[in-house]
Scaffold this motif. Structure first.
Motif, PDB file in Angstrom:
ATOM      1  N   VAL A 166      -8.005  22.701 -11.667  1.00 35.35           N
ATOM      2  CA  VAL A 166      -7.029  23.956 -11.416  1.00 35.35           C
ATOM      3  C   VAL A 166      -7.590  25.136 -11.830  1.00 35.35           C
ATOM      4  O   VAL A 166      -8.551  25.301 -12.879  1.00 35.35           O
ATOM      5  CB  VAL A 166      -5.502  23.607 -11.620  1.00 35.35           C
ATOM      6  CG1 VAL A 166      -5.123  22.392 -11.060  1.00 35.35           C
ATOM      7  CG2 VAL A 166      -5.534  23.617 -13.345  1.00 35.35           C
ATOM      8  N   ASP A 167      -6.947  26.364 -11.015  1.00 36.46           N
ATOM      9  CA  ASP A 167      -7.372  27.636 -12.065  1.00 36.46           C
ATOM     10  C   ASP A 167      -6.304  27.834 -13.128  1.00 36.46           C
ATOM     11  O   ASP A 167      -5.428  27.198 -13.411  1.00 36.46           O
ATOM     12  CB  ASP A 167      -7.511  28.704 -10.727  1.00 36.46           C
ATOM     13  CG  ASP A 167      -5.860  28.833 -10.398  1.00 36.46           C
ATOM     14  OD1 ASP A 167      -4.902  28.073 -10.545  1.00 36.46           O
ATOM     15  OD2 ASP A 167      -5.808  29.841  -9.623  1.00 36.46           O
ATOM     16  N   SER A 168      -6.545  28.961 -13.706  1.00 31.24           N
ATOM     17  CA  SER A 168      -5.826  29.362 -14.689  1.00 31.24           C
ATOM     18  C   SER A 168      -4.140  29.337 -14.560  1.00 31.24           C
ATOM     19  O   SER A 168      -3.468  29.261 -15.354  1.00 31.24           O
ATOM     20  CB  SER A 168      -6.252  30.666 -15.416  1.00 31.24           C
ATOM     21  OG  SER A 168      -6.325  31.658 -14.645  1.00 31.24           O
ATOM     22  N   ARG A 169      -4.075  30.308 -13.425  1.00 28.34           N
ATOM     23  CA  ARG A 169      -2.744  30.478 -12.771  1.00 28.34           C
ATOM     24  C   ARG A 169      -1.901  29.129 -12.510  1.00 28.34           C
ATOM     25  O   ARG A 169      -0.849  28.933 -13.059  1.00 28.34           O
ATOM     26  CB  ARG A 169      -2.584  31.289 -11.544  1.00 28.34           C
ATOM     27  CG  ARG A 169      -1.332  31.467 -10.830  1.00 28.34           C
ATOM     28  CD  ARG A 169      -0.445  32.437 -11.353  1.00 28.34           C
ATOM     29  NE  ARG A 169       0.843  32.501 -10.934  1.00 28.34           N
ATOM     30  CZ  ARG A 169       1.085  33.185  -9.885  1.00 28.34           C
ATOM     31  NH1 ARG A 169       0.249  33.913  -9.350  1.00 28.34           N
ATOM     32  NH2 ARG A 169       2.349  33.141  -9.116  1.00 28.34           N
ATOM     33  N   THR A 170      -2.573  28.071 -12.073  1.00 28.28           N
ATOM     34  CA  THR A 170      -1.969  27.020 -11.722  1.00 28.28           C
ATOM     35  C   THR A 170      -1.648  26.137 -13.027  1.00 28.28           C
ATOM     36  O   THR A 170      -0.414  25.818 -13.149  1.00 28.28           O
ATOM     37  CB  THR A 170      -2.750  26.197 -10.862  1.00 28.28           C
ATOM     38  OG1 THR A 170      -3.075  26.620  -9.826  1.00 28.28           O
ATOM     39  CG2 THR A 170      -2.205  24.554 -10.656  1.00 28.28           C
TER      40      THR A 170
END
Length: 228
Positions: A8-12
């Motif tokens: 996942v990315d940092s936002r997720t």
């Protein structure tokens, strides 16, 4: 068996937290990548979350096919023309309705191996919303005998040779069965379905564990009548 790693990315990661990511690992199944159509790996998948209130969903891809991201504006990622995969298990189990001592035909279904629904919770985070569609059409979370004696509106079961076809909520699920299962559907006039993303029906497990999981897991239960 859960997916070993969700990329996942940092936002997720910030939005879902470790508990939310663990829930995705447990609920994703090994279906097909919605970008290329090839089978996904249980080892790792890339996750895209498309945020749109109660219609928010997380989708799984090969890491080489799609970069993980959280989308809350702009164009939504639209998968190519490929259907969502499901896994099902057709078996004979107990009659929770209390109508007969004979084994009852059951269909256990994970309806969306690559797509999981999410909704905001009161704590500012996110929680599973996978079964909202099925509760909305009349399935129930509790094995209430009285509720399970009533057919779910707009659903039907059809027998085609040695296969059972369930039509529900604009979806069709096919599952092969033996003579005993097919005859039980004909004799009882329908089949008891259990819809869940907490169990993958294709995971190997003893029959006793299947029954326990159906009763203990987050399931949508309902009686689907046969189409005569």
């Amino acid at each position: 068996m859960p997916i070993e790693e969700v990329i996942v990315d940092s936002r997720t990661k910030e939005e879902l937290g470790e508990a939310g990511l663990g829930d995705l690992r447990r609920r994703f199944g090994v279906g097909d990548c919605l970008a290329c159509g090839r089978p996904l790996s249980r080892r790792r998948v890339a996750v895209v979350v498309d945020e749109f209130y109660s219609m928010t969903h997380a989708t799984a891809y090969h890491p080489e096919c799609q970069r993980p991201k959280w989308i809350d504006q702009g164009l939504t990622i639209v998968p190519k023309d490929r259907g969502i995969s499901y896994h099902s298990l057709f078996f004979l189990g107990p009659d929770f309705r209390g109508l007969t001592p004979k084994p009852l035909p059951w269909l256990l279904v994970h309806p969306s191996l690559e797509v999981l629904q999410l909704k905001p919770n009161h704590g500012g985070g996110w929680e599973s919303n996978d079964l909202a569609l099925y509760f909305g059409i009349g399935l129930t979370a509790e094995p209430d005998p009285q509720v399970l004696q009533i057919s779910v509106p707009g659903t039907r079961a059809t027998i085609r040779r040695n296969s059972l076809v369930i039509s529900i909520a604009a979806q069709r699920w096919h599952c092969r069965g033996g003579d005993d299962e097919i005859q039980a559907v004909q004799a009882e006039g329908g089949v008891l379905i259990a819809v869940t993303t907490a169990i993958d029906p294709h995971d190997p497990m003893p029959f006793s564990e299947i029954l326990e999981a159906v009763q203990m897991a987050d399931c949508a239960l309902g009686w689907v009548p046969i189409n005569r």
